[in-house]
Design an enzyme around this catalytic site. Structure first.
Site, short mmCIF file in Angstrom:
data_model
loop_
_atom_site.label_atom_id
_atom_site.label_comp_id
_atom_site.label_asym_id
_atom_site.label_seq_id
_atom_site.Cartn_x
_atom_site.Cartn_y
_atom_site.Cartn_z
N LYS A 59 -24.96 -9.41 -33.44
CA LYS A 59 -24.49 -9.95 -32.15
C LYS A 59 -24.39 -11.47 -32.23
CE LYS A 59 -26.19 -6.14 -29.39
NZ LYS A 59 -27.37 -5.52 -28.78
N GLN A 103 -32.79 -7.08 -26.11
CA GLN A 103 -32.58 -5.95 -27.01
C GLN A 103 -33.62 -4.85 -26.74
OE1 GLN A 103 -30.00 -5.70 -29.32
NE2 GLN A 103 -30.72 -3.60 -29.60
N ASP A 126 -25.20 -6.98 -20.21
CA ASP A 126 -25.32 -5.55 -20.55
C ASP A 126 -24.95 -4.68 -19.35
OD1 ASP A 126 -25.89 -4.79 -23.13
OD2 ASP A 126 -28.06 -5.10 -22.96
#
Ligand code: NDP
Length: 305
Positions: A59, A103, A126
């Site tokens: 990422k 994460q 997200d």
């Protein structure tokens, strides 16, 4: 009407994702040139989970390659919830950071929901915050979870207008199944959401013009569950032993989806492969969400990507 005798068209998510990343990169460069602002994404990882370490590194590299700022915060597994919440508060207040991603999974001692809900909804790239789930449900602009967003982009590209089509989503998780169903509803599909308690799943699936599999069970959806000519979106990513017994004995593995690909491709009109279907869209949509969050923070409408 689809030609039900033709071989299934392969929906190339890898190529679509490359195009999307290219468009994001262009929009980011124009933003920097016009207003001198570079979108910033902060990724927070707690602990040493090897798969998570790989995802986070990837990422970071992809964010930088798109011309954005990338900050990675690596915290030890011993980090307390209070320490993590304090970092989130700092990042929420940092004007140079427009997207925050924590994460998952987090260590068991940390309440993941409390952490996700501490992220400012406007930086929640997200799309997991309850405010963004609510915005999606009532049709307000917000940040949409990356995997369903990528899936709907592939569907629009493959089929154009989705109005009136019957979509069956297998799976009702908060990160894939439910937001996917909302996005399909927003496209005027008739939506059925199936799950582990649904009765006669094969018969439900056979009604689908669009079949989305987000189950987490390798190759569970069989070919004869697919209506001839249907479009199949396989969200599943499952690592299984290699098909070659000798290689499997050496511990070699391969990736498969939640759909038995070869069987389903014999019935479908179009289908996403695994790998190379939905998977690459997830990171591309993360970059797109970061760009969009930066635009909105500055009061600009994002370019249509
Ligand atoms: P979850 O485990 O959170 O949810 C799975 C869903 O499938 C649940 O709603 C469950 O039903 C349902 N289910 C399980 N077994 C059955 C069954 N036998 N029949 C019908 N429904 C069943 O998974 P996620 O939504 O997080 O992920 C789904 C898949 O997508 C996984 O393979 C995951 O790896 C993949 N994934 C891929 C991403 C990508 O980037 N492409 C990103 C995220 C996920 P119930 O609610 O009743 O328990």
């Amino acid at each position: 009407m689809p030609d039900t005798n033709a071989p299934a068209r392969i929906i190339d998510g890898k190529a679509f994702a490359e195009g999307l990343v290219g468009r994001v990169t262009g929009a980011v460069a124009r933003m920097k040139e016009k207003i001198g602002v570079v979108p910033g994404l902060a990724v927070v990882i707690v602990g040493e989970d090897p798969a998570s370490q790989v995802y986070v590194r990837n990422k970071g590299e992809r964010t930088l390659a798109a011309g954005m700022r990338s900050d990675t915060h690596r915290l030890p597994a011993s980090t307390t919830q209070a320490e993590l919440l304090s970092l989130i508060a700092e990042l929420n207040a940092d004007d140079g950071i427009h997207g925050i991603l924590v994460q998952l999974p987090l260590p068991a001692a940390i309440d993941a929901n409390a952490v996700l809900d501490a992220i400012s909804p406007d930086k929640d790239v997200d799309g997991f915050h309850v405010v963004n789930a609510g915005r999606l449900a009532v049709g307000l602009p917000g940040l949409v979870p990356c995997t369903p967003l990528g899936s709907i982009m592939l569907l629009r590209d493959a089929l154009g207008d989705l109005s009136g089509l019957h979509a069956v989503v297998v799976g009702r998780s908060n990160i894939v199944g439910k937001p996917m169903a909302q996005l399909l509803l927003a496209e005027n599909c008739t939506v059925t959401v199936a799950h582990s308690r649904s009765r006669d799943l094969p018969a439900l699936c056979r009604q689908a013009d669009i079949l989305v599999a987000a189950v987490g069970r390798p190759e569970m959806i069989r070919g004869d569950w697919v209506k001839p000519g249907a479009t199949v979106i396989d969200v599943g990513i499952n690592r299984v032993p290699s098909a070659d017994p000798a290689k499997a004995a050496e511990g070699k593995t391969r990736l498969v989806g939640d759909v038995a690909y070869a069987e389903a491709a014999a019935h479908a009109g179009a289908i996403t492969p695994v790998p190379g279907g939905v998977g690459p869209m997830t990171i591309a949509c993360l970059l797109a969400n970061t760009y969009a969050a930066a635009c909105r923070a500055l009061g600009h409408e994002p370019e249509r990507l």
